[in-house]
Design an enzyme around this catalytic site. Structure first.
Site, PDB file in Angstrom:
ATOM      1  N   SER B 154       0.847  -1.191   0.000  1.00  0.00           N
ATOM      2  CA  SER B 154       0.000   0.000   0.000  1.00  0.00           C
ATOM      3  C   SER B 154       0.879   1.236   0.000  1.00  0.00           C
ATOM      4  O   SER B 154       2.029   1.192   0.446  1.00  0.00           O
ATOM      5  CB  SER B 154      -0.877   0.013   1.251  1.00  0.00           C
ATOM      6  OG  SER B 154      -1.529   1.265   1.375  1.00  0.00           O
ATOM      7  N   TYR B 167      -0.912  -0.084  10.757  1.00  0.00           N
ATOM      8  CA  TYR B 167      -1.128  -0.419   9.346  1.00  0.00           C
ATOM      9  C   TYR B 167       0.093  -0.028   8.523  1.00  0.00           C
ATOM     10  O   TYR B 167       0.586  -0.801   7.699  1.00  0.00           O
ATOM     11  CB  TYR B 167      -2.388   0.294   8.836  1.00  0.00           C
ATOM     12  CG  TYR B 167      -2.787  -0.129   7.416  1.00  0.00           C
ATOM     13  CD1 TYR B 167      -3.309  -1.393   7.170  1.00  0.00           C
ATOM     14  CD2 TYR B 167      -2.663   0.753   6.356  1.00  0.00           C
ATOM     15  CE1 TYR B 167      -3.683  -1.773   5.882  1.00  0.00           C
ATOM     16  CE2 TYR B 167      -3.022   0.384   5.059  1.00  0.00           C
ATOM     17  CZ  TYR B 167      -3.531  -0.889   4.829  1.00  0.00           C
ATOM     18  OH  TYR B 167      -3.895  -1.258   3.560  1.00  0.00           O
TER      19      TYR B 167
HETATM   20  N1  LIG Z   1      -8.964  -0.606  -0.589  1.00  0.00           N
HETATM   21  C1  LIG Z   1      -7.969   0.203  -0.558  1.00  0.00           C
HETATM   22  O1  LIG Z   1      -8.131   1.428  -0.681  1.00  0.00           O
HETATM   23  C2  LIG Z   1      -6.569  -0.306  -0.417  1.00  0.00           C
HETATM   24  C3  LIG Z   1      -5.531   0.562  -0.515  1.00  0.00           C
HETATM   25  C4  LIG Z   1      -4.218   0.093  -0.399  1.00  0.00           C
HETATM   26  C5  LIG Z   1      -3.989  -1.229  -0.181  1.00  0.00           C
HETATM   27  N2  LIG Z   1      -5.031  -2.086  -0.073  1.00  0.00           N
HETATM   28  C6  LIG Z   1      -4.719  -3.490   0.150  1.00  0.00           C
HETATM   29  O2  LIG Z   1      -5.344  -4.268  -0.821  1.00  0.00           O
HETATM   30  C7  LIG Z   1      -5.592  -5.560  -0.316  1.00  0.00           C
HETATM   31  C8  LIG Z   1      -7.013  -5.985  -0.638  1.00  0.00           C
HETATM   32  O3  LIG Z   1      -7.913  -5.171   0.081  1.00  0.00           O
HETATM   33  P1  LIG Z   1      -9.329  -4.773  -0.425  1.00  0.00           P
HETATM   34  O4  LIG Z   1      -9.355  -3.319  -0.504  1.00  0.00           O
HETATM   35  O5  LIG Z   1      -9.697  -5.529  -1.611  1.00  0.00           O
HETATM   36  O6  LIG Z   1     -10.189  -5.197   0.858  1.00  0.00           O
HETATM   37  P2  LIG Z   1     -11.222  -6.363   1.164  1.00  0.00           P
HETATM   38  O7  LIG Z   1     -12.320  -6.355   0.176  1.00  0.00           O
HETATM   39  O8  LIG Z   1     -11.524  -6.233   2.579  1.00  0.00           O
HETATM   40  O9  LIG Z   1     -10.378  -7.679   0.897  1.00  0.00           O
HETATM   41  C9  LIG Z   1      -9.534  -8.203   1.852  1.00  0.00           C
HETATM   42  C10 LIG Z   1      -9.245  -9.641   1.489  1.00  0.00           C
HETATM   43  O10 LIG Z   1      -8.344 -10.180   2.449  1.00  0.00           O
HETATM   44  C11 LIG Z   1      -8.877 -11.345   2.996  1.00  0.00           C
HETATM   45  N3  LIG Z   1      -8.516 -11.519   4.388  1.00  0.00           N
HETATM   46  C12 LIG Z   1      -8.525 -10.610   5.373  1.00  0.00           C
HETATM   47  N4  LIG Z   1      -8.179 -11.184   6.522  1.00  0.00           N
HETATM   48  C13 LIG Z   1      -7.945 -12.483   6.260  1.00  0.00           C
HETATM   49  C14 LIG Z   1      -7.584 -13.600   7.051  1.00  0.00           C
HETATM   50  N5  LIG Z   1      -7.370 -13.499   8.372  1.00  0.00           N
HETATM   51  N6  LIG Z   1      -7.441 -14.799   6.464  1.00  0.00           N
HETATM   52  C15 LIG Z   1      -7.659 -14.924   5.129  1.00  0.00           C
HETATM   53  N7  LIG Z   1      -8.003 -13.899   4.345  1.00  0.00           N
HETATM   54  C16 LIG Z   1      -8.155 -12.695   4.906  1.00  0.00           C
HETATM   55  C17 LIG Z   1     -10.352 -11.194   2.869  1.00  0.00           C
HETATM   56  O11 LIG Z   1     -10.968 -12.477   2.846  1.00  0.00           O
HETATM   57  P3  LIG Z   1     -11.921 -13.062   4.038  1.00  0.00           P
HETATM   58  O12 LIG Z   1     -12.389 -11.914   4.837  1.00  0.00           O
HETATM   59  O13 LIG Z   1     -12.975 -13.796   3.308  1.00  0.00           O
HETATM   60  O14 LIG Z   1     -11.016 -13.982   4.809  1.00  0.00           O
HETATM   61  C18 LIG Z   1     -10.491 -10.493   1.545  1.00  0.00           C
HETATM   62  O15 LIG Z   1     -10.479 -11.438   0.508  1.00  0.00           O
HETATM   63  C19 LIG Z   1      -5.268  -5.508   1.148  1.00  0.00           C
HETATM   64  O16 LIG Z   1      -3.997  -6.038   1.396  1.00  0.00           O
HETATM   65  C20 LIG Z   1      -5.252  -4.017   1.446  1.00  0.00           C
HETATM   66  O17 LIG Z   1      -4.411  -3.718   2.536  1.00  0.00           O
HETATM   67  C21 LIG Z   1      -6.324  -1.651  -0.199  1.00  0.00           C
END
Ligand SMILES: NC(=O)c1ccc[n+]([C@@H]2O[C@H](COP(=O)([O-])OP(=O)(O)OC[C@H]3O[C@@H](n4cnc5c(N)ncnc54)[C@H](OP(=O)(O)O)[C@@H]3O)[C@@H](O)[C@H]2O)c1
Ligand SMILES: Cc1cc2nc3c(=O)[nH]c(=O)nc-3n(C[C@H](O)[C@H](O)[C@H](O)COP(=O)(O)OP(=O)(O)OC[C@H]3O[C@@H](n4cnc5c(N)ncnc54)[C@H](O)[C@@H]3O)c2cc1C
Lengths: 490, 261
Positions: B154, B167
């Site tokens: 990120s 974070y």
């Molecule tokens: N959205 C943003 O603005 C943003 C910005 C920068 C970086 N990111 C990064 O992008 C990545 C994806 O995030 P997203 O925005 O798509 O959010 P999201 O929709 O909440 O997706 C998070 C994913 O991680 C999985 N996950 C979380 N905890 C877990 C656990 N304990 N065991 C297994 N799986 C787990 C979730 O699956 P389950 O809950 O089904 O387990 C889900 O598939 C993350 O690493 C986040 O830090 C996001």
């Protein structure tokens, strides 16, 4: 609870032509007990095991992507040798090379050899290999007096043509899918010289070549044709050879020695043969092959035409081993071979059609080889009373899909002509084609044998999952139904 | 039988996505299936994974064959389970070409809040889980002398800010780990990609305070897939974050200490 297989065991394993790449957990046992243990390990973890010898198969028959590969090359001891009778007993990792080097001085030679001496006996019997003397000597399996095998159930069986004969005629040639050969007893051929007398002649047309293979087979011990795949008529050259008899060799002691049976180190007296593949690669394209083949054909039709000469056994039999790593000259994408077996009557027309179809698709074969065959009674037998044509193809990232499409077209020609295929050479067959050439009865028998020898389906290869598993696990319709369905879909 | 076009000559590559049940991971699964990848989908919410797999099979099944998307239930903080699951996935799909560590957790904290439980949870999912999975993948890829390792880090990992110490740390550690893997593995032909998204409209963003330049997960997935093809080392998505973060990375500490984000 899962047993973790050490990641250190992961090894890159590919086919002989380096066109199919996999990674698998490789184990190299030396004892039968270790193999039995591996079967239990696989069973506990819902994994499968593939057997692998020298990995000289052209397709995916000795690969098991992402799972366990049991490399038997370290089981390479010669167990018994009787120079009086020519009977040898070996472990499965012993190679053809090891055998002839061991027995030649006693005047014995393997009755059947492939175009390379590197296959292991286990691998060679897994495929039931044939030689340039197939119509006369049959397959290697026909010279096996006995073998012992470990079945995935843990059962150890001894098979001869009489004892456990159903297993004898199915384990040989079943591509390592029913059991592991653990020792093999083979009857070798008595020879009186380390030389053969070779005759060579040019054949301007494929039909003529095949006719010659048939007509002159009685006069020779070996016969093989080279086909110029870039030529519309399939012109080529035949090499036929005879063992020397009785007093034809005045110095048998010399020609039957290892010192005499060597391949040269250099080409044209100066190029180290280890560098040869590097220069060959510049000709591995359509114009380059045309050039080389044209030169080769004209040589065969002029200087070499109707010539007789004396050659050492290994120079005649293992021509391809002359150039170490020759397959590397095909470049990064590697190569595949497409080999089919056709009856006497349909062979000539069908093979010419196949050569031309390949040319029309811009994919002429860079090496074509014909042989004369006879049928045998092994389960997955590839041979017929007729001919084979092997076609080598260069694989590139750009032509993979086109090659597969061409293979699909060629399959139809072969099936229509009543032909067969060979798992040792295959990387393009599809499930339905296998049903159509093997037929219901063979597949049902294989299914029953798999159930008996390997109820937990521990022995699997990429080829098995691609072509045979659907029939064994029953998620495929019966072969006959499948044939009907695929006919209806066309 | 529906014979797929797969043969040893025309194999389909395989991508493993850890954290595939929503957001960026889900969008990337669609994108990679469209590009001809078969998929191993890992997360806790298996109902969502099953739905995703069904959608992928419907769209790509005829081309990639049945079983082209497989579902694996797993909590990334169950580190001890990772090697066995990795072994199972490799065995069932036969190969791995791309491994994406996407699982992530963002626990909002107040500007003066210190909550070890939240920080720990983020480090466990964002960092330790990544180490557990990518260590496995690294060993496989080193031996096969090929493969793409992708870490979804990120922009938050580029600086430590007042708003998200835990974070920030989790993503900074992940970025550094990915850099180290790259230095270890590039000599073996392995490609390591660090992805630094800005704001992406996903469930995670619902908890974020102020947002701008928000993109859809599909846009992020498109950038990631392109970066895999081009073997890029580090990308920002959308790309303009690269410029902004260049500036932010160079804000001197005496200024940064006075900022409120
Ligand atoms: N959205 C943003 O603005 C943003 C910005 C920068 C970086 N990111 C990064 O992008 C990545 C994806 O995030 P997203 O925005 O798509 O959010 P999201 O929709 O909440 O997706 C998070 C994913 O991680 C999985 N996950 C979380 N905890 C877990 C656990 N304990 N065991 C297994 N799986 C787990 C979730 O699956 P389950 O809950 O089904 O387990 C889900 O598939 C993350 O690493 C986040 O830090 C996001
Ligand atoms: C240049 C070249 C020329 C060739 N010429 C010919 C030819 O003229 N005629 C011909 O018939 N073939 C020919 N072949 C093919 C080759 O002979 C066969 O593929 C042979 O099986 C290779 O033996 P291998 O030890 O490398 O076995 P692998 O390729 O490693 O394995 C072959 C099969 O045997 C099984 N297997 C291995 N070990 C055992 C065991 N202990 N018990 C049970 N099953 C086992 C494997 O699972 C696999 O299905 C040629 C190949 C090359 C590369």
């Amino acid at each position: 609870m899962t047993d973790l297989l050490p990641l250190d065991r992961l090894a890159s394993l590919d086919n002989f032509g380096h066109s199919i790449k996999t990674v698998a957990y490789r184990y190299r046992p030396t004892q039968v007990a270790e193999i039995a243990e591996l079967f239990r390990l696989a069973e506990r973890n819902s994994l499968s095991v593939a057997l692998r010898g020298s990995g000289r198969s052209y397709g995916d028959a000795a690969l098991n992507a992402g799972q366990i590969v049991l490399d038997i090359q370290r089981m390479n001891r010669i167990l018994e040798w009787d120079p009086g009778t020519g009977v040898i007993k070996v472990e499965p990792g012993v190679t053809l090379q090891q055998i002839w080097q061991y027995t030649l001085e006693d005047g014995y030679w393997p009755p059947v050899v492939s175009g390379t001496m590197f296959p292991t006996l286990g691998g060679a019997l897994g495929m039931n290999i044939h030689g340039k003397n197939n119509w006369r000597a049959g397959t290697l399996g026909e010279h096996v007096l006995a073998f012992t095998a470990l079945l995935p159930t843990g059962e150890e069986v001894t098979c001869t043509p009489e004892q456990n004969s159903d297993l004898f005629y199915s384990l040989i040639g079943s591509a390592g899918l029913l059991g592991v050969f653990t020792s093999i007893t083979l009857k070798l051929k008595k020879i009186h010289s380390g030389n053969v007398r070779v005759s060579a002649w040019a054949t301007p047309k494929l039909a003529g070549m095949l006719q010659d293979l048939d007509q002159f087979k009685a006069d020779y011990d070996y016969i093989v044709g080279w086909v110029d795949g870039t030529n519309r008529n399939g012109r080529g050259q035949i090499h036929a050879a005879d063992y020397l008899h009785g007093d034809e060799d005045t110095h048998p002691g010399k020609t039957l020695s290892l010192d005499y049976q060597t391949l040269p180190d250099t080409f044209f007296g100066l190029m180290p043969k280890s560098a040869m593949w590097f220069f060959m690669q510049f000709f591995m394209n359509n114009p380059g092959t045309w050039l080389v083949n044209t030169a080769k054909y004209w040589m065969s039709a002029t200087l070499e035409h109707r010539k007789q000469y004396i050659q050492s056994l290994i120079a005649f039999n293992f021509l391809l081993d002359y150039v170490p790593n020759w397959e590397r000259s095909y470049g990064r994408g590697g190569l595949i071979q497409y080999q089919s077996f056709l009856p006497l009557a349909t062979g000539p027309d069908a093979y010419l059609e196949m050569l031309r179809r390949a040319q029309k698709r811009g994919l002429p074969t860079y090496l074509g080889v014909t042989k004369r065959h006879r049928p045998d009674k092994f389960l997955f037998t590839h041979a017929v009373d007729g001919y084979s044509l092997a076609m080598d193809y260069k694989v590139t990232n750009g032509n993979r899909a086109r090659l597969q499409a061409l293979a699909n077209e060629l399959n139809e020609i072969v099936l229509a002509a009543g032909g067969r295929f060979y798992f040792a050479k295959d990387s393009t067959l599809t499930v339905d084609v296998v049903a159509r050439y093997l037929g219901d009865e063979t597949l049902q028998r294989f299914r029953a044998l798999k159930q008996r020898c390997d109820p937990h389906r521990l022995l699997q290869t990429d080829l098995y999952r691609r072509l045979l598993r659907p029939y064994v696990d029953g998620d495929a319709p019966a072969p006959s139904a499948l044939v009907a369905a695929s006919a209806a879909a066309d | 039988m529906a014979s797929s076009t797969r043969s040893p000559l025309t194999p389909s590559p395989v991508a493993l996505i850890i954290g595939a049940s929503s957001g960026i991971g889900e969008a990337l699964a669609h994108r990679l299936a469209g590009d001809g990848y078969r998929l191993a989908l890992v997360a806790r919410r298996t109902d969502r994974l099953e739905q995703l797999a069904a959608a992928l099979e419907a769209a790509a099944g005829p081309r990639l064959g049945p079983g082209c998307a497989r579902v694996y239930a797993h909590d990334v903080t169950d580190y001890a389970a990772v090697p066995a699951l990795f072994q199972k996935i490799l065995a069932e799909l036969g190969r791995l070409d791309v491994v994406v560590y996407n699982a992530g957790l963002l626990q909002p904290v107040g500007l003066d809040e210190y909550d070890f439980a939240k920080d720990r949870a983020m480090l466990e999912v964002n960092t330790l889980g990544a180490l557990a999975w990518l260590n496995q993948a690294a060993q496989l890829f080193e031996r096969q002398r090929a493969g793409h390792l992708v870490g979804i880090s990120s922009v938050a990992g580029d600086r430590g800010r007042v708003g998200a110490p835990g974070y920030n740390t989790s993503k900074a550690a992940l970025s550094t780990y990915l850099e180290a893997l790259r230095n270890r593995l590039s000599r073996h032909g392995v490609h390591v990609l660090t992805v630094k998204p800005g704001f992406v409209r996903t469930e995670m963003l619902k908890t974020a305070a102020r947002t701008f330049w928000v993109i859809t997960p599909e846009q992020a997935a498109k950038d990631i897939a392109a970066a895999v093809r081009a073997r890029r080392q580090v990308i920002y998505t959308p790309a303009r974050w690269g410029l902004l973060m260049f500036v932010i990375r160079h804000i001197p500490s005496f200024v940064f200490r006075r900022l409120k984000f």
